[in-house]
Write a protein that holds these residues in place. Structure first.
Motif, PDB file in Angstrom:
ATOM      1  N   PRO A 128       7.773  17.163  -2.869  1.00  0.00           N
ATOM      2  CA  PRO A 128       6.814  16.488  -1.988  1.00  0.00           C
ATOM      3  C   PRO A 128       5.513  17.277  -1.883  1.00  0.00           C
ATOM      4  O   PRO A 128       5.519  18.510  -1.976  1.00  0.00           O
ATOM      5  CB  PRO A 128       7.551  16.429  -0.643  1.00  0.00           C
ATOM      6  N   VAL A 129       4.409  16.569  -1.701  1.00  0.00           N
ATOM      7  CA  VAL A 129       3.097  17.214  -1.610  1.00  0.00           C
ATOM      8  C   VAL A 129       2.394  16.742  -0.341  1.00  0.00           C
ATOM      9  O   VAL A 129       2.649  15.641   0.170  1.00  0.00           O
ATOM     10  CB  VAL A 129       2.226  16.902  -2.849  1.00  0.00           C
ATOM     11  N   LEU A 130       1.504  17.576   0.144  1.00  0.00           N
ATOM     12  CA  LEU A 130       0.677  17.253   1.301  1.00  0.00           C
ATOM     13  C   LEU A 130      -0.752  17.668   0.977  1.00  0.00           C
ATOM     14  O   LEU A 130      -1.033  18.859   0.817  1.00  0.00           O
ATOM     15  CB  LEU A 130       1.182  17.985   2.554  1.00  0.00           C
ATOM     16  N   LEU A 131      -1.630  16.679   0.842  1.00  0.00           N
ATOM     17  CA  LEU A 131      -3.009  16.961   0.470  1.00  0.00           C
ATOM     18  C   LEU A 131      -3.790  17.420   1.704  1.00  0.00           C
ATOM     19  O   LEU A 131      -3.730  16.785   2.764  1.00  0.00           O
ATOM     20  CB  LEU A 131      -3.659  15.717  -0.135  1.00  0.00           C
ATOM     21  N   THR A 144       0.825  -1.209   0.000  1.00  0.00           N
ATOM     22  CA  THR A 144       0.000   0.000   0.000  1.00  0.00           C
ATOM     23  C   THR A 144       0.856   1.254   0.000  1.00  0.00           C
ATOM     24  O   THR A 144       0.518   2.254  -0.646  1.00  0.00           O
ATOM     25  CB  THR A 144      -0.930   0.004   1.229  1.00  0.00           C
ATOM     26  N   GLN A 145       1.991   1.210   0.701  1.00  0.00           N
ATOM     27  CA  GLN A 145       2.893   2.356   0.719  1.00  0.00           C
ATOM     28  C   GLN A 145       3.453   2.638  -0.671  1.00  0.00           C
ATOM     29  O   GLN A 145       3.542   3.799  -1.111  1.00  0.00           O
ATOM     30  CB  GLN A 145       4.053   2.093   1.699  1.00  0.00           C
ATOM     31  N   ARG A 146       3.793   1.577  -1.390  1.00  0.00           N
ATOM     32  CA  ARG A 146       4.306   1.763  -2.756  1.00  0.00           C
ATOM     33  C   ARG A 146       3.203   2.292  -3.682  1.00  0.00           C
ATOM     34  O   ARG A 146       3.461   3.145  -4.538  1.00  0.00           O
ATOM     35  CB  ARG A 146       4.854   0.437  -3.284  1.00  0.00           C
ATOM     36  N   LEU A 147       1.990   1.759  -3.513  1.00  0.00           N
ATOM     37  CA  LEU A 147       0.874   2.251  -4.328  1.00  0.00           C
ATOM     38  C   LEU A 147       0.563   3.708  -4.011  1.00  0.00           C
ATOM     39  O   LEU A 147       0.203   4.490  -4.908  1.00  0.00           O
ATOM     40  CB  LEU A 147      -0.364   1.381  -4.091  1.00  0.00           C
ATOM     41  N   LEU A 148       0.689   4.093  -2.747  1.00  0.00           N
ATOM     42  CA  LEU A 148       0.469   5.483  -2.365  1.00  0.00           C
ATOM     43  C   LEU A 148       1.493   6.389  -3.032  1.00  0.00           C
ATOM     44  O   LEU A 148       1.153   7.467  -3.548  1.00  0.00           O
ATOM     45  CB  LEU A 148       0.543   5.620  -0.843  1.00  0.00           C
ATOM     46  N   GLN A 149       2.752   5.958  -3.046  1.00  0.00           N
ATOM     47  CA  GLN A 149       3.793   6.745  -3.696  1.00  0.00           C
ATOM     48  C   GLN A 149       3.547   6.841  -5.197  1.00  0.00           C
ATOM     49  O   GLN A 149       3.738   7.896  -5.808  1.00  0.00           O
ATOM     50  CB  GLN A 149       5.166   6.109  -3.432  1.00  0.00           C
TER      51      GLN A 149
END
Length: 457
Positions: free
Chosen positions: A246-249, A224-229
């Motif tokens: 880097p982004v922060l939604l 899931t961490q890789r998919l999130l990236q």
């Protein structure tokens, strides 16, 4: 000595860590609307589309320039190194008293061209009337409008892509947080079960089952961490944002509002869809094309003028003196009247009328397509919301079952297998829940695009 070296290495490590931390780029805080706005300004494909729009505006100026005075200046100096000769009848040179004169009936080559010539002239022309020019001006402006609406269509597509990528990151992020909580909870349960095993209350099999569950959960966390990236990288790509940024939604899933009034809209205005506006512009261009071809039957009127000087001599120095130049000037009008073109324009008009008729027929096809798209998008959103509601209830039940199973196991009235089964069902319910959330958000975007409200300026 070893202690001093260790202390020095520790200090260097801290300094290097602080330097790297200082070099780390600050995360860009982005809401969905801010992400779309950034993409509209920085997406390379949109910038290329806007350049095409600028080119279309330049085309209007180019056509307009054809109706303005055309002025040219020309200076020519030449050396007739092989002078052209002309034949004249020998009778012009016949002398009865000269035995060497050419006999009658023959021709004598004579040179009229001087060795050096020079010509300086300023010419001007002005279009007075041309039906094609007037229609061309209107067509150029309409083409500019078509280019502008094409840009709007590209902007809507970018907004759709950014919205879907943004929601994908939101869902993956929420799922990542839940996985972290699951790992923490299962790790605590494993520790408690291991204590129970050491005290003889639980079996080793109970500990092993929970450890297998925990290992599987950690593998799922890594995936899931890789998919999130990967989702974040896709969002940056859709925005035209550098991958290293880097982004922060800042948006939250619970804050996303789904406007149910858009589902199965009544009295829908087809003009809200950019595709309909594009087709209207194409129809205007097709009508202007018919008029333009018909205007070819009209006469064209031009005003022309020339003013200049010329000189000729066998001596080059003579044409460099202004006193040897002869002045001349001309003013006139030119009228071009088409008489017969082999029916070429007649067949061109037939073709352009067919194109216009097909454009008009396209409106009915487009309306039917939009109606179908609206019904599909509305149905998809309705179904997605129904599934989401059901999965939300399933998740609440799975959480309650997992909680009760854990309590029963710890109190000795339940089995470890029940706990493992409940944890497995809980993860499946969580996966289904977040998949339903994502489907609902995608259906929301599709419905907004179908109703023409995805990107409003």
């Amino acid at each position: 000595m070893k202690k001093q070296i260790s202390l020095l290495l520790a200090i260097l490590s801290l300094c290097s860590g602080s330097f790297a931390q200082g070099q780390q780029q600050e995360a860009m805080r982005l809401s969905l609307q801010e992400s779309i706005t950034y993409a509209l300004k920085n997406r390379a494909s949109l910038q290329a589309t806007r350049n095409e729009e600028k080119s279309a505006k330049g085309r209007v100026g180019e056509i307009r320039a054809m109706g303005l005075p055309q002025i040219d200046a020309m200076l020519e100096v030449g050396d007739n190194f092989v002078q052209q000769q002309t034949f004249l009848p020998a009778e012009f040179f016949n002398d009865p008293n000269d035995p060497n004169s050419p006999p009658p009936g023959t021709f004598v080559p004579i040179t009229f061209t001087p060795t050096y010539t020079s010509n300086a002239v300023v010419s001007a022309s002005q279009l007075v009337f041309d039906g094609s020019y007037l229609i061309g001006l209107k067509a150029a402006k309409t083409y500019t409008e078509l280019s502008r609406r094409t840009t709007t269509q590209s902007e809507i597509e970018v907004a759709e892509q950014v919205s879907k990528a943004y929601y994908s990151v939101l869902v993956s992020g929420e799922r990542m947080q839940l996985l972290n909580q699951n790992i923490t909870r299962l790790d605590t349960l494993l520790f408690q079960t291991n204590v129970m095993f050491e005290n003889g209350v639980a079996e080793k099999l109970d500990v092993d089952r929970l450890r297998v569950q925990l290992n599987n959960l950690k593998v799922e966390q890594q995936k899931t961490q890789r998919l999130l990236q990967l989702s974040e990288n896709l969002l940056k790509y859709q925005m035209g944002l550098p991958q290293h940024q880097p982004v922060l939604l800042t948006d939250r899933l619970e804050e996303v509002d789904i406007d149910m009034s858009q589902v199965y809209p009544q009295n829908f205005d087809y003009g809200n869809r950019i595709e309909y506006s594009l087709l209207e512009t194409q129809q205007s261009l097709a009508e202007l094309d018919v008029r333009n071809i018909r205007s070819g039957y009209l006469p064209k009127l031009y005003l022309n003028a020339r003013y200049g000087y010329n000189a000729a001599s066998n001596d080059f120095k003579a044409i460099t003196t202004t006193s040897n130049y002869l002045e001349y000037g001309y003013v006139g009008a030119q009228l071009q009247v088409p008489i017969f073109d082999g029916l070429r324009r007649h067949y061109q008009i037939q073709q352009s009328r067919v194109t216009l008729e097909n454009t008009k027929l396209g409106f009915e096809t487009l309306r039917q397509s939009i109606d179908l798209e609206l019904k599909q998008a509305s149905t998809e959103l309705t179904n997605a919301l129904d599934v989401l509601k059901a999965q939300e209830e399933n998740l609440a039940l799975a959480e309650d079952i997992a909680r009760v199973s854990k309590i029963k196991f710890q109190e000795g009235v339940g089995t470890n297998l029940e706990v493992v089964t409940a944890e497995t069902d809980l993860r499946e319910a969580q996966t289904n829940y977040y998949a339903a959330i994502y489907d609902a958000l995608i259906a929301k975007v599709n419905l907004e695009k179908a109703t023409g409200t995805l990107l409003t300026k």
